[in-house]
Design an enzyme around this catalytic site. Sequence first.
Site, PDB file in Angstrom:
ATOM      1  N   CYS A  76       0.815  -1.227   0.000  1.00 26.96           N
ATOM      2  CA  CYS A  76       0.000   0.000   0.000  1.00 26.96           C
ATOM      3  C   CYS A  76       0.843   1.269   0.000  1.00 26.96           C
ATOM      4  O   CYS A  76       0.588   2.197  -0.766  1.00 26.96           O
ATOM      5  CB  CYS A  76      -1.007  -0.004   1.141  1.00 26.96           C
ATOM      6  SG  CYS A  76      -0.281   0.063   2.804  1.00 26.96           S
ATOM      7  N   HIS A 124      -2.272   0.963   6.863  1.00 25.78           N
ATOM      8  CA  HIS A 124      -2.803   0.893   5.501  1.00 25.78           C
ATOM      9  C   HIS A 124      -3.120   2.315   5.036  1.00 25.78           C
ATOM     10  O   HIS A 124      -3.625   3.133   5.807  1.00 25.78           O
ATOM     11  CB  HIS A 124      -4.055   0.032   5.409  1.00 25.78           C
ATOM     12  CG  HIS A 124      -4.499  -0.191   3.992  1.00 25.78           C
ATOM     13  ND1 HIS A 124      -3.777  -0.958   3.103  1.00 25.78           N
ATOM     14  CD2 HIS A 124      -5.558   0.294   3.285  1.00 25.78           C
ATOM     15  CE1 HIS A 124      -4.383  -0.962   1.923  1.00 25.78           C
ATOM     16  NE2 HIS A 124      -5.464  -0.193   2.016  1.00 25.78           N
ATOM     17  N   HIS A 136      -6.354   1.834  -3.918  1.00 26.81           N
ATOM     18  CA  HIS A 136      -5.303   1.297  -3.052  1.00 26.81           C
ATOM     19  C   HIS A 136      -4.935  -0.102  -3.505  1.00 26.81           C
ATOM     20  O   HIS A 136      -5.447  -0.596  -4.509  1.00 26.81           O
ATOM     21  CB  HIS A 136      -5.770   1.299  -1.593  1.00 26.81           C
ATOM     22  CG  HIS A 136      -6.999   0.473  -1.355  1.00 26.81           C
ATOM     23  ND1 HIS A 136      -7.120  -0.378  -0.291  1.00 26.81           N
ATOM     24  CD2 HIS A 136      -8.162   0.346  -2.043  1.00 26.81           C
ATOM     25  CE1 HIS A 136      -8.298  -0.976  -0.320  1.00 26.81           C
ATOM     26  NE2 HIS A 136      -8.950  -0.537  -1.382  1.00 26.81           N
TER      27      HIS A 136
END
Length: 164
Positions: A76, A124, A136
């Site tokens: 990420c 994240h 993402h």
Amino acid sequence: MKNLNRKRWGKIMVALSLSTALAMTGTAAVPAQTAHAAQATASSSKASRIVATGKSYMHTPYKFAADRSSTKYFDCSSFIYHVYKQNGITLPTSSKKQSKVGRYVPKSQLKPGDLVFFYAPIHHVAIYIGNGKILHTYGKPGVTISDMNNAWWTAHYNTARRVL
């Protein structure tokens, strides 16, 4: 008669001075408003480029601790790092550090291009692309678009930052 002309002339001069001052004030405000509008347009344009860059990597596989120099796979934070770097913005390389740059944005005021962070502690990060959607990468889908209003993402939402 001379006294009356002096009074009239004085009133005319005061009126001219006030008119000139008001005209100058109005003129000065226009460039400031124009500059603000131009900045907002530039920010919106850069956000559009960032979203387009990110979407160009749709379905690129996810790999934990991905190499920052590779575009064959992302985690990420490397995805965010790479997309923003391609658009002239250098960010830190971890989601935790990325969550400390820019300025805080309330969830209700998110704009495309904002970074959104999940979990506590943060691990994240995603790009807000508008209409409650995030761009993402994680797990099997790789780079993907998710609905941030989905119960799972809502439950894990932490914060957002504006870097544009």
